[in-house]
Design an enzyme around this catalytic site. Sequence first.
Site, mmCIF file in Angstrom:
data_model
loop_
_atom_site.group_PDB
_atom_site.id
_atom_site.type_symbol
_atom_site.label_atom_id
_atom_site.label_comp_id
_atom_site.label_asym_id
_atom_site.label_seq_id
_atom_site.Cartn_x
_atom_site.Cartn_y
_atom_site.Cartn_z
ATOM 1 N N MET A 197 -12.366 24.548 1.160
ATOM 2 C CA MET A 197 -11.586 25.468 1.535
ATOM 3 C C MET A 197 -11.736 25.531 3.084
ATOM 4 S SD MET A 197 -12.255 28.835 -1.171
ATOM 5 C CE MET A 197 -13.423 29.331 0.024
ATOM 6 N N ASP B 244 -6.023 24.351 12.551
ATOM 7 C CA ASP B 244 -6.363 23.434 11.846
ATOM 8 C C ASP B 244 -5.801 22.138 12.468
ATOM 9 O OD1 ASP B 244 -6.797 21.369 9.645
ATOM 10 O OD2 ASP B 244 -5.945 22.520 8.070
ATOM 11 N N GLU C 230 -2.006 17.700 7.763
ATOM 12 C CA GLU C 230 -1.714 18.803 6.727
ATOM 13 C C GLU C 230 -1.645 20.215 7.370
ATOM 14 O OE1 GLU C 230 -4.101 16.558 6.552
ATOM 15 O OE2 GLU C 230 -3.611 15.253 4.744
ATOM 16 N N ASP D 227 0.943 -1.270 -0.081
ATOM 17 C CA ASP D 227 0.125 0.101 -0.116
ATOM 18 C C ASP D 227 0.922 1.413 -0.068
ATOM 19 O OD1 ASP D 227 -2.637 -0.505 0.024
ATOM 20 O OD2 ASP D 227 -2.671 -1.181 2.140
ATOM 21 N N LYS E 34 -7.304 29.051 2.879
ATOM 22 C CA LYS E 34 -6.613 28.154 2.064
ATOM 23 C C LYS E 34 -7.205 26.827 1.473
ATOM 24 C CE LYS E 34 -4.740 24.754 5.490
ATOM 25 N NZ LYS E 34 -5.688 25.132 6.625
#
Length: 713
Positions: A394, A356, A360, A319, A407
Amino acid sequence: MAADPGFTVEPGARVSVRRRPHTSARRVLADSIRFFGLRQQLRRPLMFCVFALFWFVAVVTVYPRAFPDIARTYHAGYYLAITIILFLTVWFANLSDAIAEAQGRAQAESLRTIRSGIRARQVLPDGEVRWVASDILHVGDTVEIRPGEPVPLDGDVVHGAALIDESMMTGESEAVTRESGGDKTSVLGGSQVLQGTIQVRVSAARGESFLDRLIRLVEGLGREPTPSEIALSVLLAAFTLTLFIVCVSFVYLANASGIVTVDIATIIALFVCLMPTTIGALLPAIGISGVNRVARANVIAKSGKAVEASGDLDVLILDKTGTITVGSRLAVQFVAAPDVATADLLEAALLSSTLDETPEGRSIVRLAARRNATARRLEPGTFKVMPFTTERRMSGLLLQDGTEIYKGAIQSMEAYCAAFPEPTRQAANDAARQGMTPLAIAVNKKVLGLVILKDVVKPGIRDRIRELRTMGIRTIMCTGDNRLTAAAIALESGVDEFVAEAKPESKLELIQREKAAGRLVAMTGDGTNDAPALARADVGLAMNSGTSAAKEAGNMVDLDNDPTKLIEVVSIGKQLLITRGALTTFSITNDVAKYFVIIPAIFATAGAIALPGVAALNLLGFSDPYLAVIAALVFNALIIPLLIPLALAGVPFRPRSAIDLLRRNMVTYGLGGLVSAFVGIWLCYVFLEWMVVQPWLAGAGSFVAHWLPLGGR
């Protein structure tokens, strides 16, 4: 029910550490004697021949008058010495098995302490809860487990979420989260709930749980001989039968011709020395130790066949996410738009990602901080978080003064912003062609630039894949990404092939295609959708954190939940096969040297050689034929315990081509076996020559001759 992100291990909560296995020397010695039983000896045809010959020579030694033909050449001390050496040969073979099984038994005993005396809180169909012994639970029963309580049997979480300590099973001290729904539902019997309350539906009956199978496996009770082990045993048995026919024919022809009268003890010594007794004695220990080495890597193999197959693989299906890459995209670069200061871009990126919590988002914050980014302090109540949605694609912040900081994906930001600079769009397209993911950053609908995310390849994975290629194993990467991204990751990681936009059934189709071409295939998986492919693969490595269906379908389970562990398992399997081959080569070449010792001794009569040319075979120049035979037998017995550590630890292995491995083994264990036999037998002979002139040995010989029916030659 979702997992509570606020889970913590409270002070005083038990975080156990798996007990270190230990072996008992007394138990090992007792088992080595117990293995003299007929049933245990019949499991090893080669050593059974030695066992039968030991009893025959012992009877002749004690009562030679029952064999008139043998009594003519009977020598009490000589026959007694051969009897003792044959006993030691069988005992040393028993010892190798006892040590290998003791290692697994010690692990099993530490595992048994986990499940002793467990009681469970059973949830009845009407909702009533009652305490019961875990022994009476059946598949499908539901139990409730609260903090501080053990999981009674294997099962799946059907309600709730909990922090669970699996250290007694896996050796990993870090607690894991298990919750209902998804692929993180499976719990192991013997683990302990640290925090949270869960209801678990039992998926394994008592005696068939993961822990029970693990105990049987490490004890050797569930280990069946592998196909290669059986094939080698049959080959060695056929060789031994041929050798027996040759020896019997030789005795008949020698006696019929009258050239020489063959002593029965000497011909038995010839037969035992030329038999591949070394590999015959060590073969079971090699198989057991292979399974134990996999267990020490925190991988549970359900059979020795799976370990052996891992060493003979042709294709490895990997994977992308979690195996080849770290599993999350990471920020690697900022690209400022024309006429935009890099500092302004970094500040906007930092503000848009500060809250966030995705991998990421956290990576963007880390990269901006490494670039010395600074941002204003946000006070509570002065901003509103705009979360990511699949429709908008977004995320960002809406500040109290009306400032919008976002972003998001390029297409979404093109629709949001008043204008999108062409150089920035071109940079985004270039990044996408290289398999990376560009995100645009904007403030008040003005594009400030891009942050480039990359699926980062794990450190060292390229070297590991190169090692696999050296061993002749082809690697195929499976990913759901588009072809551009898949091609970029494949090029960076060095895999031989890749399958892009793969669906769950794609792995099964790929395995079936490779197996139809006659190749052995391995793969990893953790979800229910991986179960058919895991069951079809020759080696299916399931993750311990995966579903029960995946763990049942695979023939190996990784307790560390590390998909790259499959590469380590391949090395262990290769080491198992190489160890077996190396010791077989050593055993056969070892026997060649014994031929040049015993054959001249057979024809030696009163210090002379009966046939012309036979003297040339006496390469070591031994003058006493009886001492020469005993020296060869002593070396034949002693080499077994000397090789036990190598059989248990395995021959040192480095990834090489098959030709290089063959050349290395022929030199190291082929030529080495021949030379070591000549040197070892010569040392034994010198030692025996020294012993026979010692006064105490003459006294011992007189004592033995007094009690035996016959003395002298």
